[in-house]
Design a protein around this motif. Structure first.
Motif, PDB file in Angstrom:
ATOM      1  N   ASP A 290       6.438 -11.213 -22.819  1.00  0.00           N
ATOM      2  CA  ASP A 290       7.071  -9.957 -23.217  1.00  0.00           C
ATOM      3  C   ASP A 290       7.700  -9.316 -21.983  1.00  0.00           C
ATOM      4  OD1 ASP A 290       6.381  -9.976 -25.964  1.00  0.00           O
ATOM      5  OD2 ASP A 290       4.337  -9.369 -25.434  1.00  0.00           O
ATOM      6  N   VAL A 291       8.855  -8.694 -22.182  1.00  0.00           N
ATOM      7  CA  VAL A 291       9.592  -8.076 -21.086  1.00  0.00           C
ATOM      8  C   VAL A 291       9.770  -6.592 -21.398  1.00  0.00           C
ATOM      9  CG1 VAL A 291      11.727  -8.092 -19.734  1.00  0.00           C
ATOM     10  CG2 VAL A 291      10.818 -10.248 -20.648  1.00  0.00           C
ATOM     11  N   VAL A 292       9.458  -5.761 -20.419  1.00  0.00           N
ATOM     12  CA  VAL A 292       9.661  -4.320 -20.542  1.00  0.00           C
ATOM     13  C   VAL A 292      10.512  -3.861 -19.364  1.00  0.00           C
ATOM     14  CG1 VAL A 292       8.595  -2.040 -20.624  1.00  0.00           C
ATOM     15  CG2 VAL A 292       7.458  -3.983 -21.709  1.00  0.00           C
ATOM     16  N   LEU A 293      11.623  -3.203 -19.660  1.00  0.00           N
ATOM     17  CA  LEU A 293      12.483  -2.616 -18.641  1.00  0.00           C
ATOM     18  C   LEU A 293      12.492  -1.114 -18.855  1.00  0.00           C
ATOM     19  CD1 LEU A 293      15.513  -5.093 -18.920  1.00  0.00           C
ATOM     20  CD2 LEU A 293      13.504  -5.278 -17.432  1.00  0.00           C
ATOM     21  N   GLY A 294      11.941  -0.393 -17.885  1.00  0.00           N
ATOM     22  CA  GLY A 294      11.853   1.056 -18.030  1.00  0.00           C
ATOM     23  C   GLY A 294      12.897   1.767 -17.194  1.00  0.00           C
ATOM     24  N   PHE A 295      13.705   2.595 -17.862  1.00  0.00           N
ATOM     25  CA  PHE A 295      14.726   3.389 -17.187  1.00  0.00           C
ATOM     26  C   PHE A 295      14.285   4.853 -17.105  1.00  0.00           C
ATOM     27  CE2 PHE A 295      16.741  -0.077 -19.651  1.00  0.00           C
ATOM     28  CZ  PHE A 295      17.186  -0.848 -18.583  1.00  0.00           C
ATOM     29  N   GLU A 313      14.188  -3.765 -28.434  1.00  0.00           N
ATOM     30  CA  GLU A 313      13.561  -2.616 -29.080  1.00  0.00           C
ATOM     31  C   GLU A 313      13.625  -1.441 -28.103  1.00  0.00           C
ATOM     32  OE1 GLU A 313       9.633  -3.710 -30.191  1.00  0.00           O
ATOM     33  OE2 GLU A 313      10.265  -5.429 -31.408  1.00  0.00           O
ATOM     34  N   TRP A 314      14.476  -0.470 -28.434  1.00  0.00           N
ATOM     35  CA  TRP A 314      14.697   0.649 -27.532  1.00  0.00           C
ATOM     36  C   TRP A 314      13.748   1.786 -27.850  1.00  0.00           C
ATOM     37  CZ3 TRP A 314      17.747   0.740 -23.272  1.00  0.00           C
ATOM     38  CH2 TRP A 314      18.593  -0.367 -23.098  1.00  0.00           C
ATOM     39  N   GLY A 315      13.261   2.423 -26.785  1.00  0.00           N
ATOM     40  CA  GLY A 315      12.355   3.545 -26.942  1.00  0.00           C
ATOM     41  C   GLY A 315      12.705   4.675 -25.990  1.00  0.00           C
ATOM     42  N   GLY A 316      11.893   5.704 -26.020  1.00  0.00           N
ATOM     43  CA  GLY A 316      12.156   6.898 -25.226  1.00  0.00           C
ATOM     44  C   GLY A 316      11.532   6.856 -23.854  1.00  0.00           C
ATOM     45  N   THR A 317      11.086   8.007 -23.390  1.00  0.00           N
ATOM     46  CA  THR A 317      10.590   8.172 -22.029  1.00  0.00           C
ATOM     47  C   THR A 317       9.424   7.233 -21.727  1.00  0.00           C
ATOM     48  OG1 THR A 317      11.263  10.494 -22.011  1.00  0.00           O
ATOM     49  CG2 THR A 317       9.607   9.821 -20.401  1.00  0.00           C
ATOM     50  N   LEU A 318       9.494   6.582 -20.566  1.00  0.00           N
ATOM     51  CA  LEU A 318       8.421   5.718 -20.091  1.00  0.00           C
ATOM     52  C   LEU A 318       8.370   5.897 -18.575  1.00  0.00           C
ATOM     53  CD1 LEU A 318       6.291   3.579 -20.824  1.00  0.00           C
ATOM     54  CD2 LEU A 318       8.044   1.828 -20.469  1.00  0.00           C
ATOM     55  N   LEU A 319       7.558   6.836 -18.134  1.00  0.00           N
ATOM     56  CA  LEU A 319       7.558   7.215 -16.718  1.00  0.00           C
ATOM     57  C   LEU A 319       6.865   6.187 -15.836  1.00  0.00           C
ATOM     58  CD1 LEU A 319       6.846  11.047 -16.979  1.00  0.00           C
ATOM     59  CD2 LEU A 319       9.038   9.872 -16.708  1.00  0.00           C
ATOM     60  N   SER A 323       2.750   0.186 -15.519  1.00  0.00           N
ATOM     61  CA  SER A 323       1.416   0.202 -16.126  1.00  0.00           C
ATOM     62  C   SER A 323       1.345  -0.622 -17.400  1.00  0.00           C
ATOM     63  CB  SER A 323       1.008   1.649 -16.420  1.00  0.00           C
ATOM     64  OG  SER A 323       1.866   2.225 -17.399  1.00  0.00           O
ATOM     65  N   VAL A 324       2.504  -0.935 -17.992  1.00  0.00           N
ATOM     66  CA  VAL A 324       2.524  -1.773 -19.196  1.00  0.00           C
ATOM     67  C   VAL A 324       3.193  -3.114 -18.904  1.00  0.00           C
ATOM     68  CG1 VAL A 324       2.424   0.151 -20.820  1.00  0.00           C
ATOM     69  CG2 VAL A 324       4.658  -0.627 -19.984  1.00  0.00           C
ATOM     70  N   GLY A 325       3.205  -3.492 -17.621  1.00  0.00           N
ATOM     71  CA  GLY A 325       3.741  -4.798 -17.237  1.00  0.00           C
ATOM     72  C   GLY A 325       5.238  -4.840 -17.052  1.00  0.00           C
ATOM     73  N   GLY A 326       5.870  -3.660 -17.011  1.00  0.00           N
ATOM     74  CA  GLY A 326       7.323  -3.642 -16.939  1.00  0.00           C
ATOM     75  C   GLY A 326       7.867  -3.327 -15.555  1.00  0.00           C
ATOM     76  N   ALA A 327       9.189  -3.402 -15.465  1.00  0.00           N
ATOM     77  CA  ALA A 327       9.906  -3.053 -14.245  1.00  0.00           C
ATOM     78  C   ALA A 327      10.429  -1.635 -14.361  1.00  0.00           C
ATOM     79  CB  ALA A 327      11.069  -4.018 -14.013  1.00  0.00           C
ATOM     80  N   GLY A 328      10.485  -0.941 -13.220  1.00  0.00           N
ATOM     81  CA  GLY A 328      11.078   0.383 -13.177  1.00  0.00           C
ATOM     82  C   GLY A 328      12.478   0.304 -12.589  1.00  0.00           C
ATOM     83  N   ILE A 329      13.445   0.858 -13.319  1.00  0.00           N
ATOM     84  CA  ILE A 329      14.849   0.779 -12.893  1.00  0.00           C
ATOM     85  C   ILE A 329      15.486   2.154 -13.054  1.00  0.00           C
ATOM     86  CG2 ILE A 329      17.088  -0.321 -13.268  1.00  0.00           C
ATOM     87  CD1 ILE A 329      15.485  -2.621 -14.680  1.00  0.00           C
ATOM     88  N   ALA A 330      15.804   2.809 -11.940  1.00  0.00           N
ATOM     89  CA  ALA A 330      16.522   4.079 -12.026  1.00  0.00           C
ATOM     90  C   ALA A 330      17.853   3.833 -12.715  1.00  0.00           C
ATOM     91  CB  ALA A 330      16.746   4.647 -10.628  1.00  0.00           C
ATOM     92  N   PRO A 331      18.207   4.613 -13.727  1.00  0.00           N
ATOM     93  CA  PRO A 331      19.413   4.323 -14.511  1.00  0.00           C
ATOM     94  C   PRO A 331      20.689   4.312 -13.691  1.00  0.00           C
ATOM     95  CG  PRO A 331      18.499   6.479 -15.084  1.00  0.00           C
ATOM     96  CD  PRO A 331      17.482   5.786 -14.251  1.00  0.00           C
ATOM     97  N   ASP A 332      20.750   5.122 -12.623  1.00  0.00           N
ATOM     98  CA  ASP A 332      21.971   5.127 -11.819  1.00  0.00           C
ATOM     99  C   ASP A 332      22.039   3.950 -10.849  1.00  0.00           C
ATOM    100  OD1 ASP A 332      19.836   6.173 -10.385  1.00  0.00           O
ATOM    101  OD2 ASP A 332      21.088   7.499  -9.180  1.00  0.00           O
ATOM    102  N   LEU A 333      21.000   3.094 -10.857  1.00  0.00           N
ATOM    103  CA  LEU A 333      21.000   1.899 -10.018  1.00  0.00           C
ATOM    104  C   LEU A 333      21.080   0.621 -10.851  1.00  0.00           C
ATOM    105  CD1 LEU A 333      18.312   2.984  -7.399  1.00  0.00           C
ATOM    106  CD2 LEU A 333      20.789   2.879  -7.084  1.00  0.00           C
TER     107      LEU A 333
END
Length: 380
Positions: A290-295, A313-319, A323-333
């Motif tokens: 499973d892949v999680v990309l958090g913006f 599957e798009w969702g809302g805020t994920l700060l 913690s759920v195995g995903g990557a953090g990606i600032a939207p402007d980057l």
């Protein structure tokens, strides 16, 4: 103030405005584009104060190719405002016009190069390196049997083929369209050259006019080293756009300054959907996961089953995506992540709000460094 698409009767004013703020050759370019059936007035936005054109910009259609996948794109060029009308937000309104036109044309990204910082105000991010133009310290020795001439319309197929071969090794590439080749051959702001050997075209490049001083040569492409040597020797430029490995020994050291194309992604879900084949290619051989990309304010999840990228599957805020195995990606980057030379592993070393999370190998595979070679209407 009327913000609108230009009309044929605006041509003289648009040309005059561009010449007053940019360069006489840019006025020639404006006329070429606005009167061409493959571009025309639809490409040009204007701000009109009554009958007076006081600001303008051009939105060009381009195609950027990433890992073999074509991406429709728009490029902003020829931005000019009458000095008397500066500071009134006219460019901002024209950028809104360009965004609307870009969406209508199906562009999935937009890019621009130009005034430092300025376009960051409109959602653009520095993303793709511009190849440097460096002083030619020593001139390669020309090999006998080569001649040079200006390119003509009949040369366009071979010019395109030479450039296609030169770009073959780049992950991200953009060539000139057939209409663009036609404009380049007719403009006064650059000269397109053909080098022949025994009557056969073997190299091409584009130079700035001699009257501008310190002639620059870019877009160098040749079938072999001898052809490239001949091109450089016969044009005899003062500076050369870096591209061909052969010329490295003849160029001054690279400057410390960094020039980059700026990229705007108007609709992230649409772009990621379009990039599904690229992600599939990159993940091939990786075990199902499973892949999680958090913006941060939004996020997306999908499953990789070993062969296909599952539905997004798009969702809302994920700060805290990590913690759920995903990557953090600032939207402007996201633009430099997708199209830039660092990849996620490089960006994590520069920005704290870009990180691969616990599945680092997966995210590094999904977002690798990208090499690039873009041919633009104006030489960098």
């Amino acid at each position: 103030m009327d913000i609108r698409t230009s009309r044929p009767e605006d041509l003289d004013q648009v040309e005059k405005l561009i010449v007053s703020r940019l360069d006489p050759s840019d006025g020639v370019d404006a006329r070429l584009l606005m009167t061409d059936p493959d571009a025309g007035c639809d490409w040009v936005g204007v701000a009109a104060d009554g009958d007076r054109i006081v600001s303008t910009l051009t939105l060009m259609d381009e195609t950027v190719t990433l890992a073999g996948l074509d991406i429709p794109a728009g490029q902003i060029e020829q931005v000019a405002t009458d000095a008397e009308y500066e500071g009134r937000g006219l460019v901002r309104q024209l950028m809104d016009w360009a965004n609307d036109r870009s969406a209508e044309r199906g562009h999935l990204l937009q890019f621009v190069m130009g005034v430092p910082y300025f376009y960051r105000q409109f959602g653009y991010a520095y993303s793709i390196p511009v190849k440097q133009t460096r002083k030619l310290v020593t001139t390669p020795q020309a090999v006998a049997g080569h001649t040079i001439r200006r390119a003509t319309d009949a040369d366009v197929p071979v010019l395109a083929r030479l450039q296609d071969d030169a770009q073959r090794g780049a992950d991200l590439r953009m060539g000139h369209t057939t209409p663009c080749w036609r404009w380049l051959l007719r403009r006064t702001g650059s000269v397109t050259w053909v080098v022949e050997r025994d009557g056969v075209p073997v190299a091409t490049g584009r130079s700035t006019p001699e009257e501008e001083g310190d002639v620059g040569l870019g877009e160098i492409a040749g079938v072999d080293d001898d052809a490239v040597r001949a091109l450089v020797a016969l044009v005899n430029p003062a500076q050369v756009g870096e591209r061909h490995p052969l010329l490295e020994a003849h160029l001054a050291d690279r400057a410390a300054d960094l020039d980059q194309y700026m990229v705007r992604i108007p609709d992230v879900p649409r772009l990621l959907e379009h990039l599904r084949p690229v992600f599939t290619q990159r993940l091939r051989g990786h075990e199902p996961t499973d892949v999680v990309l958090g913006f941060y304010r939004t996020h997306v999840r999908f499953h990789w089953d070993g062969e296909r990228v599952g539905p997004y599957e798009w969702g809302g805020t994920l700060l805290g995506p990590g913690s759920v195995g995903g990557a953090g990606i600032a939207p402007d980057l996201l633009a430099p992540l997708l199209f830039g030379p660092h990849g996620i592993d490089g960006l994590r070393r520069i920005f704290s709000d870009v990180y691969p999370g616990p599945k680092a190998e997966l995210m590094t595979r999904l977002f690798p460094p990208v090499t690039s070679d873009l041919l633009t209407f104006y030489l960098p």
